[in-house]
Design a protein around this motif. Sequence first.
Motif, PDB file in Angstrom:
ATOM      1  N   SER A 220      31.693   7.162   3.250  1.00  0.00           N
ATOM      2  CA  SER A 220      30.330   7.395   3.723  1.00  0.00           C
ATOM      3  C   SER A 220      30.100   8.885   3.949  1.00  0.00           C
ATOM      4  CB  SER A 220      30.101   6.649   5.037  1.00  0.00           C
ATOM      5  OG  SER A 220      30.870   7.242   6.071  1.00  0.00           O
ATOM      6  N   PRO A 221      28.836   9.307   3.984  1.00  0.00           N
ATOM      7  CA  PRO A 221      28.554  10.717   4.281  1.00  0.00           C
ATOM      8  C   PRO A 221      29.112  11.155   5.621  1.00  0.00           C
ATOM      9  CG  PRO A 221      26.613   9.657   3.359  1.00  0.00           C
ATOM     10  CD  PRO A 221      27.610   8.572   3.599  1.00  0.00           C
ATOM     11  N   GLU A 222      29.113  10.253   6.607  1.00  0.00           N
ATOM     12  CA  GLU A 222      29.618  10.603   7.932  1.00  0.00           C
ATOM     13  C   GLU A 222      31.126  10.870   7.898  1.00  0.00           C
ATOM     14  OE1 GLU A 222      25.859   8.598   8.064  1.00  0.00           O
ATOM     15  OE2 GLU A 222      27.781   7.898   7.240  1.00  0.00           O
ATOM     16  N   VAL A 223      31.865   9.992   7.226  1.00  0.00           N
ATOM     17  CA  VAL A 223      33.312  10.183   7.104  1.00  0.00           C
ATOM     18  C   VAL A 223      33.611  11.410   6.248  1.00  0.00           C
ATOM     19  CG1 VAL A 223      35.428   9.188   6.157  1.00  0.00           C
ATOM     20  CG2 VAL A 223      33.889   7.771   7.516  1.00  0.00           C
ATOM     21  N   SER A 224      32.831  11.627   5.192  1.00  0.00           N
ATOM     22  CA  SER A 224      33.033  12.796   4.338  1.00  0.00           C
ATOM     23  C   SER A 224      32.863  14.090   5.129  1.00  0.00           C
ATOM     24  CB  SER A 224      32.054  12.772   3.160  1.00  0.00           C
ATOM     25  OG  SER A 224      32.288  11.663   2.322  1.00  0.00           O
ATOM     26  N   GLU A 225      31.846  14.138   5.984  1.00  0.00           N
ATOM     27  CA  GLU A 225      31.611  15.335   6.790  1.00  0.00           C
ATOM     28  C   GLU A 225      32.731  15.533   7.810  1.00  0.00           C
ATOM     29  OE1 GLU A 225      30.225  18.781   8.411  1.00  0.00           O
ATOM     30  OE2 GLU A 225      29.715  17.843   6.499  1.00  0.00           O
ATOM     31  N   LEU A 226      33.192  14.441   8.413  1.00  0.00           N
ATOM     32  CA  LEU A 226      34.299  14.537   9.358  1.00  0.00           C
ATOM     33  C   LEU A 226      35.537  15.117   8.666  1.00  0.00           C
ATOM     34  CD1 LEU A 226      35.833  14.006  11.987  1.00  0.00           C
ATOM     35  CD2 LEU A 226      36.189  11.647  11.189  1.00  0.00           C
ATOM     36  N   ALA A 227      35.859  14.580   7.493  1.00  0.00           N
ATOM     37  CA  ALA A 227      37.036  15.061   6.766  1.00  0.00           C
ATOM     38  C   ALA A 227      36.880  16.532   6.388  1.00  0.00           C
ATOM     39  CB  ALA A 227      37.269  14.215   5.520  1.00  0.00           C
ATOM     40  N   ALA A 228      35.678  16.929   5.991  1.00  0.00           N
ATOM     41  CA  ALA A 228      35.442  18.334   5.625  1.00  0.00           C
ATOM     42  C   ALA A 228      35.691  19.240   6.821  1.00  0.00           C
ATOM     43  CB  ALA A 228      34.017  18.507   5.102  1.00  0.00           C
ATOM     44  N   ARG A 229      35.215  18.833   7.998  1.00  0.00           N
ATOM     45  CA  ARG A 229      35.449  19.637   9.211  1.00  0.00           C
ATOM     46  C   ARG A 229      36.927  19.663   9.568  1.00  0.00           C
ATOM     47  NH1 ARG A 229      31.285  16.544  11.407  1.00  0.00           N
ATOM     48  NH2 ARG A 229      32.738  15.744  12.990  1.00  0.00           N
ATOM     49  N   GLN A 230      37.595  18.516   9.423  1.00  0.00           N
ATOM     50  CA  GLN A 230      39.030  18.476   9.719  1.00  0.00           C
ATOM     51  C   GLN A 230      39.809  19.402   8.796  1.00  0.00           C
ATOM     52  OE1 GLN A 230      39.458  14.220   9.262  1.00  0.00           O
ATOM     53  NE2 GLN A 230      39.767  13.932  11.469  1.00  0.00           N
ATOM     54  N   LEU A 231      39.496  19.353   7.508  1.00  0.00           N
ATOM     55  CA  LEU A 231      40.213  20.167   6.540  1.00  0.00           C
ATOM     56  C   LEU A 231      39.953  21.661   6.732  1.00  0.00           C
ATOM     57  CD1 LEU A 231      39.640  17.872   3.453  1.00  0.00           C
ATOM     58  CD2 LEU A 231      41.858  18.415   4.458  1.00  0.00           C
ATOM     59  N   ALA A 232      38.781  21.980   7.286  1.00  0.00           N
ATOM     60  CA  ALA A 232      38.440  23.384   7.543  1.00  0.00           C
ATOM     61  C   ALA A 232      38.906  23.843   8.921  1.00  0.00           C
ATOM     62  CB  ALA A 232      36.934  23.584   7.412  1.00  0.00           C
ATOM     63  N   GLY A 233      39.514  22.924   9.695  1.00  0.00           N
ATOM     64  CA  GLY A 233      39.943  23.268  11.050  1.00  0.00           C
ATOM     65  C   GLY A 233      38.792  23.431  12.010  1.00  0.00           C
ATOM     66  N   GLU A 234      37.650  22.800  11.701  1.00  0.00           N
ATOM     67  CA  GLU A 234      36.447  22.961  12.511  1.00  0.00           C
ATOM     68  C   GLU A 234      36.232  21.800  13.481  1.00  0.00           C
ATOM     69  OE1 GLU A 234      33.428  23.164   9.566  1.00  0.00           O
ATOM     70  OE2 GLU A 234      34.032  25.134   8.815  1.00  0.00           O
ATOM     71  N   ASP A 235      37.038  20.747  13.370  1.00  0.00           N
ATOM     72  CA  ASP A 235      36.817  19.556  14.193  1.00  0.00           C
ATOM     73  C   ASP A 235      37.600  19.676  15.492  1.00  0.00           C
ATOM     74  OD1 ASP A 235      35.755  16.860  14.593  1.00  0.00           O
ATOM     75  OD2 ASP A 235      37.866  16.271  14.499  1.00  0.00           O
ATOM     76  N   THR A 236      36.895  19.950  16.573  1.00  0.00           N
ATOM     77  CA  THR A 236      37.558  20.163  17.861  1.00  0.00           C
ATOM     78  C   THR A 236      37.989  18.852  18.511  1.00  0.00           C
ATOM     79  OG1 THR A 236      35.383  20.180  18.951  1.00  0.00           O
ATOM     80  CG2 THR A 236      36.306  22.307  18.275  1.00  0.00           C
ATOM     81  N   ASP A 237      37.559  17.710  17.972  1.00  0.00           N
ATOM     82  CA  ASP A 237      37.920  16.422  18.553  1.00  0.00           C
ATOM     83  C   ASP A 237      39.206  15.847  17.972  1.00  0.00           C
ATOM     84  OD1 ASP A 237      35.653  16.405  20.186  1.00  0.00           O
ATOM     85  OD2 ASP A 237      34.423  15.541  18.601  1.00  0.00           O
ATOM     86  N   SER A 238      39.765  16.494  16.944  1.00  0.00           N
ATOM     87  CA  SER A 238      40.996  15.983  16.343  1.00  0.00           C
ATOM     88  C   SER A 238      42.155  16.129  17.320  1.00  0.00           C
ATOM     89  CB  SER A 238      41.313  16.745  15.046  1.00  0.00           C
ATOM     90  OG  SER A 238      40.346  16.475  14.057  1.00  0.00           O
TER      91      SER A 238
END
Length: 266
Positions: A220-238
Amino acid sequence: MTGTLTTAAVPADGTAGRSAEELRLRRELAAVYRLVAHFRMTDLIFTHISVRVPGPEQHFLINPYGLLFEEITASNLVKIDLAGNPVEESPYPVNPAGFVIHSAIHAARPDAHCVLHTHTRAGCAVAAQADGLLPVNQIALEFHDRVGYHDYEGVALNLDEQRRLVADLAGHPALILRNHGLLTVGRTPGEAFLRMYYLDKACEIQTTARAGGARLVLPSPEVSELAARQLAGEDTDSDLRDEQAAALAWAALLRLAHRIAPDHTD
């Protein structure tokens, strides 16, 4: 087209008198050329990888026109200005026309210290597909909503196209040139190479998946965006983050370059 402008003589060994930073960039850029050749992403003597040299002059390093990527060394890289003209003596010609795309991006994006352009089979295949790069695999998700698209206008020889190239790249780390190829930018040669390696790998996976003929399963677009942030080190909730990945990968690639092409630092 070739340039012959000479404004200063360069020492015969190609290294004496240069700053430590320029020497480092020359060696890293030569390593990228050898790695692109090693991973079979070249188009003979065509396409370019350029890097900005520190200083107010807006000078850049680029491959000598006519040499295969596997022949590039730190000392035979040519220093050019923003118009693609050489600013030092060199036994090799340069191709200002090949710098049209690079010069536009270097001028517009202060963070784009390195610009890498390829014509790989997989990259050209995806560049010809109407829906562009799909979130087929985790590798592609690094570029989810983070890649621009530029429509084909013919061979990039007209300076008027530069402003459209820049607008289509916008703030993205990558650009898919429709009916042409791929382009990545980076703050360093290593960053630009890693982005190209994975962008091209994403295109390979997509063309392979589509060749099977079955309907693709896409996140889904939501999961795709989450993965993109994770891969870029931008997801502070990981719960877990890998701050060393890019540096470790680039260090490993430099070791590979030294094994397969120890002369690239010459």
